[in-house]
Design an enzyme around this catalytic site. Structure first.
Site, PDB file in Angstrom:
ATOM      1  N   SER A 100       0.845  -1.197   0.000  1.00 56.70           N
ATOM      2  CA  SER A 100       0.000   0.000   0.000  1.00 56.70           C
ATOM      3  C   SER A 100       0.884   1.253   0.000  1.00 56.70           C
ATOM      4  O   SER A 100       1.737   1.396  -0.871  1.00 56.70           O
ATOM      5  CB  SER A 100      -0.958  -0.041   1.190  1.00 56.70           C
ATOM      6  OG  SER A 100      -1.972   0.930   1.063  1.00 56.70           O
ATOM      7  N   ASP A 116      -8.673  -6.423  -4.996  1.00 52.98           N
ATOM      8  CA  ASP A 116      -8.243  -5.116  -4.484  1.00 52.98           C
ATOM      9  C   ASP A 116      -8.727  -4.034  -5.444  1.00 52.98           C
ATOM     10  O   ASP A 116      -8.226  -3.895  -6.553  1.00 52.98           O
ATOM     11  CB  ASP A 116      -6.717  -5.088  -4.365  1.00 52.98           C
ATOM     12  CG  ASP A 116      -6.188  -3.796  -3.750  1.00 52.98           C
ATOM     13  OD1 ASP A 116      -6.980  -2.861  -3.519  1.00 52.98           O
ATOM     14  OD2 ASP A 116      -4.968  -3.726  -3.509  1.00 52.98           O
ATOM     15  N   HIS A 155      -8.084  -5.146  -0.548  1.00 47.90           N
ATOM     16  CA  HIS A 155      -6.778  -4.499  -0.377  1.00 47.90           C
ATOM     17  C   HIS A 155      -6.034  -5.022   0.840  1.00 47.90           C
ATOM     18  O   HIS A 155      -4.802  -5.118   0.838  1.00 47.90           O
ATOM     19  CB  HIS A 155      -6.981  -2.991  -0.268  1.00 47.90           C
ATOM     20  CG  HIS A 155      -5.708  -2.226  -0.109  1.00 47.90           C
ATOM     21  ND1 HIS A 155      -4.730  -2.195  -1.078  1.00 47.90           N
ATOM     22  CD2 HIS A 155      -5.237  -1.457   0.918  1.00 47.90           C
ATOM     23  CE1 HIS A 155      -3.710  -1.443  -0.664  1.00 47.90           C
ATOM     24  NE2 HIS A 155      -3.992  -0.995   0.538  1.00 47.90           N
TER      25      HIS A 155
END
Length: 607
Positions: free
Chosen positions: A164, A329, A362
């Site tokens: 991320s 995601d 995610h």
């Protein structure tokens, strides 16, 4: 309904709290730190934690970059320590093995767990920075980390790992400090956020600054803090971290049954009480100004607005890459990871990539659901970096994991490899399309070939190839090889994959564009035994080099004979150079009547 929050509210936040970081260390730099957008900090402190031991050569250091709401406490230090945010990944014997690697995890610049950020004291005023904290970027965070690495006396990191926002930092490390890291693992990340992801951040920031208790960011001496705005921002964030499938599995069965929690937010539905629970917990450990600062840094991150700009950025890197995305995601969707992979491939950078099938959204890179796959990839990638850095080191990663016993390619000797290797010139660069678990690449490596790479679709085969130390990217061959350059390889191999391809003409023309020569092997469906089984027994023959598939589980979608393929080459003006015909059932080469007597064909082609 009364149940334990541990089960009902389990999330990637479950192991995070506001407890004292009793193993944290601090490095303070008493000099001006210049920021990318023109401002500066008179001084800067970085809080970090380390795990394992730095070896004598100082070449076993792994830097972990945390995501938006993480901190330096990536894992437990001992059994009496509180949980870390990535305990499943970091520790003795784990994928990032602290018995082998010296792991460093700093709290990012702009954070709120000790590193200089909005809640730090501004030396010019003696008060917390608050809204006066300057705008920072991902590049500033990485520059601060580089100062820490220099402070620790480490000239070159074995690897930088992050997901991320941590993945953004990993990418920036590879671009800005190419001589200071050997490998990079970037997970669930991108070269820039999508407009949809940016929109969620904009709403979250508005929720914070419009909170009546925000006080223009100078709320540290106020009795009330902007916890409501921060909580709403966190609710929005949690929605983006999950996927449609994950939310359905978690909440649909009892969506109308409220959880038994106390909160000022709506808890009528199960999903509402989940969000309220996560939001209230978040306010206990995170600072609203830091949330504003870090989300802005994410949204400003840009490695290239166009494919050309991104390729130019990634060209600066010199490290080996592992990129991982997750199928569900939608915050950092897989196509963005593929853009990064394409940029690296176009510049002939060493890269491996896999889009892991997951319903977790995610947050998948923080959860245990697909840990054997992505953890195995990271473990193998680091082990091979380690062996490259230190030839005396040993790896305890097995060469080739055992997979589904119904998959013949994982469990038998590929007799066609013997002939394939004969057709590949010594030292030639090779791209293996449908490389499976890396068997052919292994033979080429042992023979001394240095530039070899694989393309594979099967997730577990990608894992096996990475663990064996090969660069392999997960591509659908039917979509072409657009990221590869013309004549990028001496040889492109398509070994026992042609019969599974939907767009045969495109794949063959692409391989002959990318390679100076193409080598194709495929089962011959004109083989006399296959004809007899169909004609006399009325049964679909089990057709492949090892006779392992039935009609109901075969991946074969093309039923071609040697004569069919030769006719195709004549029609498309593809030149055939070498021809090898094999009867693998009898273990011999066939010299005459190959369309009848050979069950496997190998040909060298050019266009």
């Amino acid at each position: 309904m009364n149940s334990s929050p541990k089960n009902l509210f389990d999330s990637s936040d479950s192991n995070r709290n506001a407890d004292e970081l009793k193993y944290a260390q601090k490095a303070t730099f008493n000099e001006v730190f210049h920021l990318e957008q023109g401002a500066q900090l008179a001084e800067m402190s970085i809080v970090y934690e380390t795990y394992g031991t730095l070896n004598r050569n100082k070449n076993n250091a792994v830097l972990i970059c945390h995501a938006l709401t993480g901190d330096s406490h990536v894992a437990r230090h001992d059994e009496n320590d509180v949980a870390g945010w990535w305990d499943i990944m970091v520790g003795p014997g784990k994928s990032i093995d602290t018995d082998r690697f010296f792991v460093i995890c700093p709290n990012v610049l702009g954070g709120c767990r000790g590193t200089t950020g909005p809640n730090s004291i501004n030396p010019e005023t003696g008060q917390p920075y608050g809204a006066d904290f300057p705008t920072i970027t991902i590049r500033d965070m990485v520059a601060a980390q580089k100062k820490l690495i220099d402070h620790l006396g480490i000239k070159k990191l074995l690897a930088v790992v992050g997901g991320s926002m941590g993945g953004n930092m990993t990418l920036q490390w590879g671009v800005d400090y190419p001589d200071h890291l050997q490998g990079a693992v970037a997970m669930a990340t991108s070269a820039h956020v999508t407009s949809q992801a940016l929109a969620f951040d904009v709403v979250g920031r508005n929720a914070i600054v419009r909170d009546p208790d925000f006080h223009q960011g100078q709320y540290y001496d106020e009795e009330k803090k902007p916890l409501a705005g921060l909580a709403i921002a966190r609710m929005l964030g949690h929605i983006t971290y999950l996927s449609l499938q994950a939310m359905m599995e978690k909440f649909d069965a009892d969506r109308h049954q409220a959880r038994d929690i106390i909160s000022d937010f709506e808890t009528k539905f199960s999903v509402g009480s989940y969000l309220a629970y996560q939001a209230d917990r978040f306010g206990q450990r995170f600072d609203a100004n830091s949330y504003l600062t870090l989300t802005m840094a994410i949204d400003l991150f840009e490695l290239g607005k166009t494919p050309e700009q991104l390729t130019a950025s990634m060209e600066k890197s010199k490290c080996r890459w592992l990129l991982v995305s997750y199928s569900s995601d939608w915050l950092f969707p897989p196509f963005q990871s593929k853009e990064l992979v394409n940029a690296l491939v176009a510049k002939e950078k060493p890269v491996s990539y896999c889009n892991i099938q997951s319903n977790c959204g995610h947050d998948a890179f923080l959860l245990s659901h697909e840990l054997p796959t992505y953890g195995g990839m990271i473990q193998g990638f680091l082990a091979n970096l380690e062996s490259t850095e230190d030839e005396t080191s040993t790896s305890n990663v097995e060469a080739e994991p055992v997979f589904d016993p119904t998959n013949i390619f994982h469990n038998h000797h590929r007799i066609d490899y013997d002939s394939l290797v004969e057709l590949i010139p010594d030292g030639a660069s090779v791209l293996d399309l449908g490389c499976d678990t890396g068997g052919l690449l292994e033979r080429l490596r042992l023979r001394g070939h240095s530039k070899i790479m694989g393309v594979e679709w099967d997730e577990q085969a990608v894992l096996a190839s990475i663990r064996r130390g090969f660069d392999v990217v997960q591509y659908d061959l039917n979509q072409g090889l657009a990221s590869f350059n013309d004549r990028q390889f001496d040889c492109v191999v398509l070994s026992q994959t042609l019969q599974t391809v939907m767009d045969v003409e495109r794949v063959l023309l692409e391989m002959l564009r990318v390679g100076k020569r193409g080598i194709v092997s495929f089962p011959n469906f004109g083989y006399h035994e296959y004809r007899r089984e169909l004609a006399e027994q009325g049964r679909a023959p089990r057709i492949d080099a090892a006779d392992g598939f039935h009609w109901y589980n075969t991946p074969n979608v093309r039923f071609l004979s040697i004569s069919d393929f030769v006719s195709f080459c004549d029609e498309k003006e593809i030149q055939i150079h070498d021809r090898i015909w094999l009867d693998t059932r009898k273990g011999r080469r066939v010299e005459e009547s190959p369309n009848r007597d050979a069950n496997l064909a190998i040909l060298t082609l050019s266009k």
